[in-house]
Design an enzyme around this catalytic site. Structure first.
Site, PDB file in Angstrom:
ATOM      1  N   ASN A   7      24.815 -14.275  15.562  1.00  0.00           N
ATOM      2  CA  ASN A   7      24.787 -12.851  15.317  1.00  0.00           C
ATOM      3  C   ASN A   7      25.936 -12.592  14.226  1.00  0.00           C
ATOM      4  O   ASN A   7      26.929 -12.730  14.688  1.00  0.00           O
ATOM      5  CB  ASN A   7      25.241 -12.302  16.673  1.00  0.00           C
ATOM      6  CG  ASN A   7      25.542 -10.817  16.749  1.00  0.00           C
ATOM      7  OD1 ASN A   7      25.317 -10.195  15.612  1.00  0.00           O
ATOM      8  ND2 ASN A   7      25.947 -10.437  17.701  1.00  0.00           N
ATOM      9  N   TRP A   8      25.580 -12.217  13.379  1.00  0.00           N
ATOM     10  CA  TRP A   8      26.599 -12.142  11.983  1.00  0.00           C
ATOM     11  C   TRP A   8      27.334 -10.714  12.217  1.00  0.00           C
ATOM     12  O   TRP A   8      28.497 -10.638  11.501  1.00  0.00           O
ATOM     13  CB  TRP A   8      25.962 -12.088  10.759  1.00  0.00           C
ATOM     14  CG  TRP A   8      25.635 -13.633  10.273  1.00  0.00           C
ATOM     15  CD1 TRP A   8      26.065 -14.631  11.019  1.00  0.00           C
ATOM     16  CD2 TRP A   8      25.119 -13.839   8.901  1.00  0.00           C
ATOM     17  NE1 TRP A   8      25.564 -15.682  10.105  1.00  0.00           N
ATOM     18  CE2 TRP A   8      25.326 -15.342   8.897  1.00  0.00           C
ATOM     19  CE3 TRP A   8      24.583 -13.234   7.997  1.00  0.00           C
ATOM     20  CZ2 TRP A   8      24.634 -15.942   7.912  1.00  0.00           C
ATOM     21  CZ3 TRP A   8      24.152 -13.835   6.927  1.00  0.00           C
ATOM     22  CH2 TRP A   8      24.059 -15.318   7.042  1.00  0.00           C
ATOM     23  N   LYS A   9      27.082  -9.945  13.196  1.00  0.00           N
ATOM     24  CA  LYS A   9      27.685  -8.792  13.350  1.00  0.00           C
ATOM     25  C   LYS A   9      27.655  -7.923  11.955  1.00  0.00           C
ATOM     26  O   LYS A   9      26.883  -8.002  11.017  1.00  0.00           O
ATOM     27  CB  LYS A   9      29.057  -8.763  14.050  1.00  0.00           C
ATOM     28  CG  LYS A   9      28.646  -9.658  15.387  1.00  0.00           C
ATOM     29  CD  LYS A   9      29.850  -9.458  16.050  1.00  0.00           C
ATOM     30  CE  LYS A   9      29.640 -10.579  17.404  1.00  0.00           C
ATOM     31  NZ  LYS A   9      30.777 -10.390  18.367  1.00  0.00           N
ATOM     32  N   HIS A  95      23.799  -5.503  22.783  1.00  0.00           N
ATOM     33  CA  HIS A  95      25.151  -6.171  22.851  1.00  0.00           C
ATOM     34  C   HIS A  95      26.100  -5.369  23.132  1.00  0.00           C
ATOM     35  O   HIS A  95      25.949  -4.092  23.120  1.00  0.00           O
ATOM     36  CB  HIS A  95      25.312  -6.600  21.240  1.00  0.00           C
ATOM     37  CG  HIS A  95      26.151  -7.594  21.154  1.00  0.00           C
ATOM     38  ND1 HIS A  95      27.523  -7.161  20.824  1.00  0.00           N
ATOM     39  CD2 HIS A  95      26.413  -8.920  20.970  1.00  0.00           C
ATOM     40  CE1 HIS A  95      28.292  -8.242  20.919  1.00  0.00           C
ATOM     41  NE2 HIS A  95      27.752  -9.208  20.831  1.00  0.00           N
ATOM     42  N   GLU A  97      28.621  -4.677  22.223  1.00  0.00           N
ATOM     43  CA  GLU A  97      29.330  -3.743  21.047  1.00  0.00           C
ATOM     44  C   GLU A  97      28.435  -2.625  21.069  1.00  0.00           C
ATOM     45  O   GLU A  97      29.057  -1.600  20.861  1.00  0.00           O
ATOM     46  CB  GLU A  97      29.603  -4.336  19.899  1.00  0.00           C
ATOM     47  CG  GLU A  97      30.828  -5.612  20.000  1.00  0.00           C
ATOM     48  CD  GLU A  97      30.728  -6.841  19.388  1.00  0.00           C
ATOM     49  OE1 GLU A  97      29.799  -6.931  18.094  1.00  0.00           O
ATOM     50  OE2 GLU A  97      31.427  -7.746  19.514  1.00  0.00           O
ATOM     51  N   GLU A 165      26.593 -12.485  28.008  1.00  0.00           N
ATOM     52  CA  GLU A 165      27.789 -12.462  27.498  1.00  0.00           C
ATOM     53  C   GLU A 165      28.688 -11.729  28.161  1.00  0.00           C
ATOM     54  O   GLU A 165      28.782 -10.529  28.234  1.00  0.00           O
ATOM     55  CB  GLU A 165      27.358 -12.001  26.029  1.00  0.00           C
ATOM     56  CG  GLU A 165      26.475 -12.601  25.194  1.00  0.00           C
ATOM     57  CD  GLU A 165      26.623 -12.626  23.718  1.00  0.00           C
ATOM     58  OE1 GLU A 165      26.855 -13.190  22.977  1.00  0.00           O
ATOM     59  OE2 GLU A 165      26.604 -11.194  23.268  1.00  0.00           O
ATOM     60  N   GLY A 171      34.604 -13.077  21.244  1.00  0.00           N
ATOM     61  CA  GLY A 171      35.756 -12.806  20.314  1.00  0.00           C
ATOM     62  C   GLY A 171      37.019 -12.920  20.709  1.00  0.00           C
ATOM     63  O   GLY A 171      37.801 -12.767  19.985  1.00  0.00           O
ATOM     64  N   SER A 207      32.514 -16.795  22.575  1.00  0.00           N
ATOM     65  CA  SER A 207      33.411 -17.796  22.160  1.00  0.00           C
ATOM     66  C   SER A 207      33.092 -19.052  22.106  1.00  0.00           C
ATOM     67  O   SER A 207      33.570 -20.192  22.510  1.00  0.00           O
ATOM     68  CB  SER A 207      34.844 -17.696  22.959  1.00  0.00           C
ATOM     69  OG  SER A 207      35.669 -16.513  22.751  1.00  0.00           O
ATOM     70  N   GLY A 228      28.842 -15.560  17.673  1.00  0.00           N
ATOM     71  CA  GLY A 228      29.274 -14.663  16.611  1.00  0.00           C
ATOM     72  C   GLY A 228      30.189 -15.148  15.808  1.00  0.00           C
ATOM     73  O   GLY A 228      29.830 -15.932  14.858  1.00  0.00           O
ATOM     74  N   GLY A 229      31.574 -15.094  15.784  1.00  0.00           N
ATOM     75  CA  GLY A 229      32.582 -15.529  14.859  1.00  0.00           C
ATOM     76  C   GLY A 229      32.193 -16.878  14.301  1.00  0.00           C
ATOM     77  O   GLY A 229      32.426 -16.958  12.941  1.00  0.00           O
TER      78      GLY A 229
HETATM   79  P1  PGA Z   1      31.838 -14.611  19.664  1.00  0.00           P
HETATM   80  O1  PGA Z   1      30.570 -13.622  19.921  1.00  0.00           O
HETATM   81  O2  PGA Z   1      31.115 -15.944  19.405  1.00  0.00           O
HETATM   82  O3  PGA Z   1      32.524 -14.225  18.414  1.00  0.00           O
HETATM   83  O4  PGA Z   1      32.620 -14.530  20.873  1.00  0.00           O
HETATM   84  C1  PGA Z   1      29.540 -13.619  20.619  1.00  0.00           C
HETATM   85  C2  PGA Z   1      28.757 -12.407  20.348  1.00  0.00           C
HETATM   86  O5  PGA Z   1      29.089 -11.421  20.617  1.00  0.00           O
HETATM   87  O6  PGA Z   1      27.493 -12.540  20.418  1.00  0.00           O
END
Ligand code: PGA
Length: 243
Positions: A7-9, A95, A97, A165, A171, A207, A228-229
């Site tokens: 997930n590149w956000k 998600h 967010e 999640e 994050g 994470s 994500g990251g």
């Molecule tokens: P993260 O994000 O790997 O940066 O913790 C995961 C996500 O939000 O899908």
């Protein structure tokens, strides 16, 4: 088969995407029980799809969100029909967010899940508790509520994937422990088996990195990860795919 989803956000640009795929052009040794998904920002979906096709990489490409109406006066929104037009494979819905920054509630998310499942794209539906909810002992109540409301009256569930999640792990560099992951995934699996369908894939997110991927994938009822990251850096993502 394990799903390794990126997930590149709201990250990456043309230059960074080129560098990312230059790496994957040279590093193509994947464990054969891995299925790689990438969700770029909307504006780069076609570009990433073209890259993947040109390089002959069997990655599935998807979107991070969509709206539930087909078309019309919904400034700034993207419909499932439009995503279908791009011939992509999946859409992430709910998600944390989207839930917390953009105030998307279970009622709205249920409409989005149904709309995605009415297409032939997969839907990755995200759920997870906040830190205070965990500390108050409400984790399973929250997961149950998110599943009940978000999946109310869904059909065509063969394309449904759940991502657990925990919000406090996203994050933060602080992933959930194996025990926390297994408890939550077992709870979710039982709910799905009873109320939705058997054997739907359940991903863990929060994470995930090269250092913890092997342990996380070894947990019971973990069918893959949502990253994500660490998915923004080709070298790290490659290690995660092969973790
Ligand atoms: P993260 O994000 O790997 O940066 O913790 C995961 C996500 O939000 O899908």
């Amino acid at each position: 088969m394990k799903i390794i989803a990126a997930n590149w956000k709201m990250n990456m640009n043309f230059n960074e995407i080129n560098n990312f795929f230059n790496f994957f052009d040279k590093n193509r040794d994947f464990k054969n029980d891995r299925k790689v998904f990438i969700a770029p920002p909307f504006v780069y979906i076609q570009y990433v799809k073209d890259k993947v096709n040109k390089l002959n990489l069997s990655f599935e490409i998807g979107a991070q969100n969509c709206f539930y109406e087909d078309k019309g006066a919904f400034t700034g929104e993207i419909s499932v029909n439009m995503l279908n037009d791009l011939n992509i494979d999946f859409v992430i819905i709910g998600h944390s967010e989207r839930r917390n920054i953009f105030n998307e509630d279970d009622y709205l998310l249920n409409k989005k899940v149904k709309k995605v499942l009415s297409s032939n794209m997969k839907c990755i539906f995200c759920i997870g508790e906040k830190l205070e909810e965990r500390e108050e002992g409400k984790t399973f109540d929250i997961l149950k509520k998110q599943l009940e409301n978000g999946l109310k009256s869904v059909n065509n569930v063969e394309n449904l994937i759940i991502a657990y999640e925990p919000v406090w792990a996203i994050g933060t560099g602080k992933n959930a422990t194996n025990q926390q992951i297994e408890e939550a995934h077992t709870f979710i699996k039982d709910f799905l088996n009873k109320n939705v369908a058997n054997n739907l894939p359940i991903l863990y997110g929060g994470s995930v990195k090269p250092e913890n991927i092997t342990e996380i994938l070894s947990c019971n009822n973990v069918d893959g990860v949502l990253v994500g990251g660490a998915s923004l850096v080709a070298e790290k993502f490659y290690k995660i795919i092969n973790g």
